[in-house]
Design an enzyme around this catalytic site. Structure first.
Site, short mmCIF file in Angstrom:
data_model
loop_
_atom_site.label_atom_id
_atom_site.label_comp_id
_atom_site.label_asym_id
_atom_site.label_seq_id
_atom_site.Cartn_x
_atom_site.Cartn_y
_atom_site.Cartn_z
CB SER A 149 35.70 -38.53 111.64
OG SER A 149 36.40 -37.50 111.95
NE ARG B 292 37.12 -29.60 103.25
CZ ARG B 292 36.76 -30.59 103.77
NH1 ARG B 292 36.43 -30.89 104.95
NH2 ARG B 292 36.18 -31.62 102.93
CG ASP C 266 42.90 -42.23 110.84
OD1 ASP C 266 43.29 -40.90 110.88
OD2 ASP C 266 41.79 -42.47 111.22
CG HIS D 211 40.55 -39.50 109.38
ND1 HIS D 211 39.96 -40.24 110.45
CD2 HIS D 211 39.50 -38.66 109.65
CE1 HIS D 211 39.01 -39.83 111.13
NE2 HIS D 211 38.45 -38.84 110.26
CG ASP D 212 39.06 -38.05 104.07
OD1 ASP D 212 38.37 -37.99 105.27
OD2 ASP D 212 39.14 -37.26 103.35
#
Length: 359
Positions: free
Chosen positions: A131, A201, A297, A330-331
């Site tokens: 990232s 967040r 992602d 993505h994580d």
């Protein structure tokens, strides 16, 4: 700094793992993502949770602390010890707040280079990150090609897309709309824009997951109730999950730092610094590259990874590319994904042989 101003003095907080070998050839710099920090493989001093990359860093793991000397520093503009907006400005005795110059990815890399030099290391065996960490690794390879033997660019991009800038702006506006933000002077006024930061967040966390992962984990399941309440309480498990992510985040992160690191990502456009040609950033690069993407992602897509690979191919740089199939979004780069772990282990093993590090 990229903004054309000087920031001095500044502090940089870092952690190291493993031992530096005699000829200082086994050092790896790990670059953290947007809201990460230097605590990559140790318990976090604020939350007590395991380090953010314990899946890959440690004895016998791909970033093997029995073979390599691992360095991870908090980025410039961060809030875990490196100079950032919450740090005291020695000229005023007050927190910098928004008087801190806007930080770029290049500023982060230059600060890290000063740390590496201070540690007496001339060449890094590898610079790796996912990232925003991948952006830093790319920047390192462009700014300091002779200092980077190998680089891993994971779930990242050579520039921030309009969509990602848009998501970041939503988060920044959530912070700045909180009455307790006080134009960035909340520290000296003794308040915290916790609600705004929590919402930022929550919005960001959605982008780190995939629709498949959200559906599998939560679906439309209700939270601790048999029926909908016909209220605006967190009826659904996914609502409760996001609220939890937001509420815990504000305990470990500074709101102004969130503005700074998101802006650093938004300003990142490596090709722009080289006359609009990404390939020119890596001309004659001796660095060995590994670019990794994840098919689910949608924040940093495989297409954006291919742009990096094509630029490296255009200048005959050494590059391998892997797209990992997973539904975790993505994580995925933070998780124990077997194919990703194997890719990382294999790339580092090959680079170690080329470097003459042995087994």
């Amino acid at each position: 700094m990229s903004a054309g101003v000087m920031l001095a003095p500044f502090s940089i907080a870092y952690q190291t793992y493993g031992q530096l070998n005699a000829d200082k050839s086994n050092a790896i710099l790990l670059c953290h993502a947007l809201t990460g920090d230097q605590h990559v493989a140790n318990a976090h001093p604020v939350t007590g949770k395991p380090g953010w990359w314990c899946a890959l860093v440690g004895p016998g793991k791909p970033f093997d602390t029995e073979k390599y000397f691992i360095i991870c520093s908090n980025v410039l503009g961060g809030c875990m010890g490196t100079t950032g907006p919450a740090s005291l400005n020695p000229a005023t005795g007050k927190a910098y707040g928004l008087t801190l110059p806007v930080v770029t990815i290049a500023d982060m890399a230059r600060a890290q280079a000063m740390l590496v030099e201070r540690l007496g290391i001339e060449t890094l065996f590898c610079v790796a990150g996912g990232s925003m960490g991948g952006m830093q690794a790319l920047q390192w390879a462009a700014l300091f090609p002779e200092k980077v033997f190998s680089a891993m660019i994971i779930a990242s991009a050579a520039r921030h897309s309009a969509q990602n800038i848009a998501f970041h702006e939503v988060g920044r506006q959530a912070v700045m709309a909180d009455p307790n933000w006080r134009a960035g002077r909340y520290i000296e006024e003794g308040v915290r824009p916790a609600k705004g930061l929590a919402v930022a967040r929550m919005a960001a966390h959605v982008t780190y997951l995939s629709e498949e992962a959200l559906q599998r984990k939560f679906g439309r399941k209700l939270q601790d109730r048999a029926e909908k309440t016909f209220s605006f309480d967190a009826d659904f498990q996914v609502e409760n999950y996001l609220r939890y992510q937001g509420s815990t985040f504000v305990d470990r992160f500074d709101a102004n730092s969130y503005l700074y690191v998101t802006r650093a990502c938004d300003y990142f456009d490596l090709a722009q610094d080289y006359g609009g040609s990404l390939a020119r950033a890596f001309k004659h690069s001796p660095t060995r590259f590994c670019v990794v993407s994840f098919n689910s992602d949608w924040l940093y897509t495989t297409a954006e990874s291919r742009v990096i690979v094509h630029a490296l191919n255009a200048v005959a740089a050494s590059v391998s590319f892997v797209e990992i199939e997973t539904d975790k979004g993505h994580d995925s780069f933070l998780l124990d994904e077997p194919d990703f772990v194997a890719t990382t282990r294999g790339f580092l093993a090959g680079a170690a042989r080329a470097r003459g590090l042995g087994s």
